[in-house]
Design a protein around this motif. Structure first.
Motif, PDB file in Angstrom:
ATOM      1  N   LYS A  66       0.930  -1.313   0.154  1.00 48.90           N
ATOM      2  CA  LYS A  66       0.064  -0.003   0.018  1.00 48.90           C
ATOM      3  C   LYS A  66       0.835   0.975   0.148  1.00 48.90           C
ATOM      4  CE  LYS A  66      -4.192  -2.192   2.221  1.00 48.90           C
ATOM      5  NZ  LYS A  66      -4.794  -1.879   3.509  1.00 48.90           N
ATOM      6  N   THR A  67       0.613   2.344  -0.999  1.00 42.48           N
ATOM      7  CA  THR A  67       1.368   3.433  -1.136  1.00 42.48           C
ATOM      8  C   THR A  67       0.528   4.775  -1.146  1.00 42.48           C
ATOM      9  OG1 THR A  67       1.273   3.621  -3.711  1.00 42.48           O
ATOM     10  CG2 THR A  67       3.002   2.103  -2.711  1.00 42.48           C
ATOM     11  N   PRO A  68       0.677   5.826  -0.940  1.00 43.69           N
ATOM     12  CA  PRO A  68      -0.126   7.004  -1.221  1.00 43.69           C
ATOM     13  C   PRO A  68      -0.705   7.102  -2.545  1.00 43.69           C
ATOM     14  CG  PRO A  68       2.270   7.442  -0.271  1.00 43.69           C
ATOM     15  CD  PRO A  68       2.307   6.147  -0.671  1.00 43.69           C
ATOM     16  N   MET A  69      -0.144   6.393  -3.557  1.00 44.38           N
ATOM     17  CA  MET A  69      -0.816   6.332  -4.719  1.00 44.38           C
ATOM     18  C   MET A  69      -1.677   4.940  -5.189  1.00 44.38           C
ATOM     19  SD  MET A  69       2.022   8.160  -7.129  1.00 44.38           S
ATOM     20  CE  MET A  69       0.696   8.464  -8.492  1.00 44.38           C
ATOM     21  N   GLY A  70      -1.890   4.119  -4.043  1.00 41.55           N
ATOM     22  CA  GLY A  70      -2.559   3.194  -4.145  1.00 41.55           C
ATOM     23  C   GLY A  70      -1.871   1.653  -3.926  1.00 41.55           C
ATOM     24  N   GLU A  71      -2.412   0.561  -4.206  1.00 38.49           N
ATOM     25  CA  GLU A  71      -1.600  -0.514  -4.180  1.00 38.49           C
ATOM     26  C   GLU A  71      -0.789  -0.800  -5.312  1.00 38.49           C
ATOM     27  OE1 GLU A  71      -3.256  -4.576  -2.172  1.00 38.49           O
ATOM     28  OE2 GLU A  71      -3.498  -4.660  -4.453  1.00 38.49           O
ATOM     29  N   MET A  72       0.402  -1.170  -4.962  1.00 36.12           N
ATOM     30  CA  MET A  72       1.368  -1.156  -6.004  1.00 36.12           C
ATOM     31  C   MET A  72       2.411  -2.277  -5.803  1.00 36.12           C
ATOM     32  SD  MET A  72       2.682   2.797  -6.467  1.00 36.12           S
ATOM     33  CE  MET A  72       3.784   2.405  -7.560  1.00 36.12           C
ATOM     34  N   ASP A  73       3.112  -2.868  -6.840  1.00 33.25           N
ATOM     35  CA  ASP A  73       4.113  -3.897  -6.628  1.00 33.25           C
ATOM     36  C   ASP A  73       5.397  -3.322  -5.963  1.00 33.25           C
ATOM     37  OD1 ASP A  73       2.636  -5.980  -7.797  1.00 33.25           O
ATOM     38  OD2 ASP A  73       3.452  -5.623  -9.485  1.00 33.25           O
ATOM     39  N   GLY A  74       5.882  -3.987  -4.868  1.00 31.72           N
ATOM     40  CA  GLY A  74       6.956  -3.570  -4.064  1.00 31.72           C
ATOM     41  C   GLY A  74       8.016  -4.881  -4.014  1.00 31.72           C
ATOM     42  N   PRO A  75       9.347  -4.716  -3.634  1.00 34.50           N
ATOM     43  CA  PRO A  75      10.290  -5.679  -3.354  1.00 34.50           C
ATOM     44  C   PRO A  75      10.103  -6.507  -2.288  1.00 34.50           C
ATOM     45  CG  PRO A  75      10.936  -3.504  -2.651  1.00 34.50           C
ATOM     46  CD  PRO A  75       9.838  -3.063  -3.091  1.00 34.50           C
ATOM     47  N   GLY A  76      10.164  -7.777  -2.316  1.00 29.40           N
ATOM     48  CA  GLY A  76      10.046  -8.993  -1.425  1.00 29.40           C
ATOM     49  C   GLY A  76      11.019  -8.875  -0.625  1.00 29.40           C
TER      50      GLY A  76
END
Length: 397
Positions: A66-76
Motif C-alpha cells: 500500500k502506497t500513497p498512490m494506491g496498491e503497487m508492486d514492491g520488493p519482497g
C-alpha cells in the motif's frame, strides 16, 4: 629547533594516517555484495547480536504494497542465515542483467549495507545498488567510451518568482565543437527532483552508451525540478536539509506547466541548441508524464517528440488551472499542428494501466496518432530506464 619541527611534522603525519586508517579498519572486513560469474550474488552482514536479519530488494519476487498512490508492486524480502562468527549471509538465485537495489532489515530496523558505499536516494529512502552486467544493463554502466558532461545550473524563473536548479547533460564533444544540438526535456515523477533522472534513471550512462553505439543522436538533456515550491532538491536548495516528501503542494495544479517556457528560454539562451520544434522533445515518468501531456498540448506547436512513461493520467481535484482548460481543443490543435512522434509506454501491472488505456481510447476517438509500448512489470525505475533507452533513439532522426 629543526629537530622539534621535524618531530612535530612526523607526529602530525602519523596522527593523520591514524585517522585515515580508522576509516579503513573501523568498518567490517567482508565483501558484500559479491557478484559471482554465474550471476548469483552473495550478501553478507556482520551483526552478531541480531536475532533476525532479512534482505529486501527488487531482485526478489514482488509483493503487493500500500502506497500513497494506491496498491503497487514492491520488493519482497527473505531471511538471511547466521554463522558462528555472527555473519549473516544470503545467496541469490541467478539474476538477469539489470541495475538492482537492496536494503537489510535487522530486527525490524531497515538499513543500508555498511560494506557497500554505492547508494541512491528515491524520495526519502536510500538503498544500495549493484549491477549484473550484460544485455540491457550494459547501457547503465560507465563504459570506456567518450562521456558527456553533467552540470547543475541555476536559472531565473519569472513565472515562479525564484531562481531554480536544473540538471543539464551535454553530449561528448560539446565543449570542443561549434555544433548546435537538439534538446530533450526529461521530467521526473512524484517525490523526485532534478537529481532523479541522473541518479535513479542513469541518464548520463544511457545517453553516453547510445550515442557511442550510434543508436541515438547527440543531444542535450534538461532535467528540471517539477516541484514548484522548491528552488532545488532537498539539501541542494535554499530550504536546506529536510526530509523529502512524496507529494508537495502545487505539484500538479498547472503552475509548473504554465511556467515551463522559463526552462526552455534558459536552455536555448545558454546552450548551443537548435531552437525549433523539430529539435525539441519532452518526456516524463508518472507525474512527469502528466506534466509532459499538458505542457505539450498547452504549447501545442513547441515539441515534435512527446513521451509519456507510465503517465499519471488521472482526475485531480486541484487540476483546475488555466493549463487544464479546453483540454480536447488544445489536444486537437497539437494534433493539427503535426508532430513526428507521440510515444506512450506502460507496464502491464502498473496501477496506472487502466488510466492510460482510457487515454488511448480518447486519442483513438479523435484520430490522434501515437505509438504504444506495453512492457512487463509495474511502476518502477526498471521500466523507466528501458523506456528512455527505447525513446531516445527515436528522436531527431
Amino acid at each position: 629547533m629543526k629537530k622539534q619541527l621535524l618531530s612535530a611534522f612526523f607526529f602530525l603525519s602519523f596522527s593523520l594516517l591514524g585517522f585515515s586508517q580508522e576509516a579503513l579498519f573501523g568498518g567490517q572486513q567482508i565483501i558484500s555484495p559479491e557478484v559471482h560469474e554465474n550471476n548469483t550474488v552473495t550478501f553478507r552482514l556482520m551483526a552478531p547480536d541480531a536475532e533476525k536479519v532479512e534482505i529486501t530488494g527488487d531482485f526478489l519476487p514482488t509483493v503487493k504494497m500500500k502506497t500513497p498512490m494506491g496498491e503497487m508492486d514492491g520488493p519482497g524480502k527473505v531471511e538471511m542465515t547466521k554463522n558462528e562468527q555472527g555473519v549473516w549471509t544470503y545467496i541469490s538465485e541467478v539474476l538477469n542483467p539489470e541495475l538492482y537495489n537492496y536494503s537489510f532489515i535487522i530486527d525490524g530496523f531497515r538499513t543500508t549495507d555498511p560494506n557497500n558505499p554505492f547508494l541512491i536516494r528515491d524520495v526519502a529512502s536510500s538503498t544500495n545498488i549493484f549491477i549484473i552486467g550484460g544485455g540491457q544493463a550494459e547501457l547503465y554502466k560507465t563504459n570506456d567510451i567518450p562521456h558527456g558532461t553533467i552540470a547543475r545550473r541555476w536559472y531565473d524563473s519569472p513565472g515562479l518568482g525564484m531562481d531554480r536548479r536544473i540538471t543539464i547533460y551535454t553530449p561528448p564533444g560539446y565543449e570542443t565543437s561549434n555544433e548546435k544540438y537538439p534538446v530533450l526535456y526529461l521530467l521526473h515523477g512524484a517525490g523526485g527532483d532534478e537529481e532523479a533522472w541522473i541518479s535513479l534513471g542513469r541518464t548520463a550512462q544511457i545517453m553516453d552508451n547510445l550515442i557511442a553505439e550510434g543508436k541515438a543522436k547527440p543531444m542535450i538533456v534538461g532535467m528540471p525540478n517539477g516541484n514548484v515550491i522548491q528552488d532545488g532538491a532537498p539539501g541542494e536548495g535554499s530550504m536546506g536539509f529536510y526530509k523529502p516528501q512524496f507529494m508537495v503542494p502545487k505539484t500538479m495544479d498547472g503552475t509548473y506547466e504554465g511556467a515551463f517556457e522559463d526552462i526552455i528560454k534558459f536552455v536555448e539562451g545558454n546552450y548551443r541548441v537548435k531552437a525549433d520544434k523539430a529539435d525539441r522533445a519532452i518526456a516524463g515518468l508518472s507525474m512527469g508524464g502528466f506534466h509532459t501531456l499538458h505542457i505539450s498540448r498547452y504549447y501545442p506547436n513547441t515539441f515534435d517528440y512527446v513521451g509519456l512513461f507510465s503517465a499519471a493520467i488521472m482526475p485531480r481535484e486541484d487540476a483546475t488551472g488555466k493549463v487544464y482548460s479546453n483540454f480536447d481543443e488544445t489536444l486537437k490543435k497539437q494534433m493539427d499542428n503535426g508532430y513526428k512522434l507521440y510515444w506512450i509506454a506502460i507496464g502491464k501491472t502498473d496501477f496506472l494501466y487502466d488510466a492510460n488505456k482510457e487515454y488511448r481510447a480518447r486519442l483513438d476517438a479523435m484520430g490522434m496518432p501515437y505509438e504504444y509500448v506495453e512492457s512487463e512489470g509495474g511502476h518502477t525505475w526498471r521500466n523507466w530506464r528501458v523506456y528512455l533507452s527505447q525513446f531516445a533513439p527515436r528522436l531527431f532522426q
